[in-house]
Design a protein around this motif. Structure first.
Motif, PDB file in Angstrom:
ATOM      1  N   ASP A 218      23.434 -34.380 -66.209  1.00 39.19           N
ATOM      2  CA  ASP A 218      24.882 -34.441 -65.985  1.00 39.19           C
ATOM      3  C   ASP A 218      25.220 -34.940 -64.581  1.00 39.19           C
ATOM      4  N   LYS A 219      24.250 -34.866 -63.655  1.00 38.11           N
ATOM      5  CA  LYS A 219      24.464 -35.307 -62.283  1.00 38.11           C
ATOM      6  C   LYS A 219      24.100 -36.787 -62.092  1.00 38.11           C
ATOM      7  N   PHE A 220      23.647 -37.449 -63.149  1.00 35.40           N
ATOM      8  CA  PHE A 220      23.148 -38.820 -63.030  1.00 35.40           C
ATOM      9  C   PHE A 220      24.200 -39.771 -62.464  1.00 35.40           C
ATOM     10  N   ASN A 221      25.405 -39.755 -63.043  1.00 39.75           N
ATOM     11  CA  ASN A 221      26.455 -40.671 -62.580  1.00 39.75           C
ATOM     12  C   ASN A 221      26.829 -40.400 -61.126  1.00 39.75           C
ATOM     13  N   GLU A 222      26.867 -39.132 -60.766  1.00 39.42           N
ATOM     14  CA  GLU A 222      27.225 -38.764 -59.391  1.00 39.42           C
ATOM     15  C   GLU A 222      26.174 -39.239 -58.399  1.00 39.42           C
ATOM     16  N   VAL A 223      24.893 -39.036 -58.738  1.00 38.02           N
ATOM     17  CA  VAL A 223      23.810 -39.467 -57.846  1.00 38.02           C
ATOM     18  C   VAL A 223      23.767 -40.990 -57.775  1.00 38.02           C
ATOM     19  N   SER A 224      23.980 -41.653 -58.912  1.00 38.07           N
ATOM     20  CA  SER A 224      24.005 -43.118 -58.931  1.00 38.07           C
ATOM     21  C   SER A 224      25.105 -43.649 -58.030  1.00 38.07           C
TER      22      SER A 224
END
Length: 260
Positions: A218-224
């Motif tokens: 769920d944190k993928f977009n934020e980290v990207s």
């Protein structure tokens, strides 16, 4: 070891229809090839520091049919990491909905599935969510700190299901962005200090509380987005932008170009 009985899990499996109870999820609890992809989830936690723990429950109540629901590993992690969102009432509701939709009478093979789900539950437990590790095998180890002695320089921790590192394309894209940042930032000759190629990964760990590969998907977009922003702030990226050139591919572009 205390825990749910085989009889209880046999009934739970039959009423689950061998699917995760989370709304819209159709992942099986046990795949046809025998791979266990689901887990036994306690609605009210079995340990004091666990999510939704109820001190007034008895041990029998904690491991009863009414307090258990079967979820895929990804959704189990989600509901336990956000107990304020996924309350007791919410989990009870999705359990009832799933049972009404796909519940069936018990079959002879359900006893087998109950056994392997219980075995999977007991393989490794984190006691009281305090960092203690219990390995359910002869010579079990219980410890606050585990020191691993090995001839290798590092010990690799495999990313658990539901994390960025467990999703191959997501993992490759994050690695691509990190490499892109290091390429651009490392080439900046105006830097006053020596460039550290591991600094960006350490910064992610500091900002998010874990290595990027162990963060929830769920944190993928934020980290990207964070990495894309850091790339855009480099001198080379700013120069590229002034010429109308982009400095990194989007996730969609990257996966299309590097599709496995």
């Amino acid at each position: 070891m205390a825990g749910p009985s085989e009889k209880t899990i046999k009934r739970l499996f039959a009423m689950s229809g061998n699917t995760c109870a989370f709304p819209g999820c159709q992942l099986p609890i046990v795949e046809s090839a025998g791979v266990i992809t689901g887990e036994i989830c306690h609605i009210r936690a079995q340990s004091e520091r666990g999510p939704r723990f109820d001190k007034n429950q008895t041990e029998d109540e904690r491991h009863s049919f009414e307090n258990l629901v079967l979820l895929c590993r990804h959704h189990h992690k989600i509901v336990d990491s956000q107990p304020d969102v996924y309350s007791v009432e919410a989990l009870q509701e999705i359990k009832v909905i799933r049972e009404r939709m796909v519940g069936r009478p018990e079959q002879a093979t359900d006893g087998f599935y109950a056994k392997i789900l219980i075995n999977d539950l007991r393989r490794i437990e984190i006691s009281n969510n305090s960092g203690n590790i219990v390995i359910d095998s002869p010579g079990a180890v219980v410890a606050q700190t585990v020191t691993v002695k090995t001839t290798k320089k590092t010990v690799k921790v495999n990313a658990p299901p539901g994390t960025i590192g467990a999703e191959q394309e997501a993992s490759r894209y994050i690695q691509y962005l990190i490499a892109r940042y290091n390429e651009f930032a490392g080439a900046d000759k105006t830097r006053k200090t020596k460039f550290s190629y591991g600094a960006i990964s350490r910064t992610i760990t500091t900002n998010y509380g874990a290595q990027w590969s162990l963060l929830s998907i769920d944190k993928f977009n934020e980290v990207s987005s964070y990495l894309q922003q850091r790339i855009s702030q480099t001198r080379i990226a700013k120069f590229n932008a002034s010429k109308g050139h982009r400095s990194f591919s989007s996730y969609t572009e990257f996966t299309a170009k590097h599709k496995i």
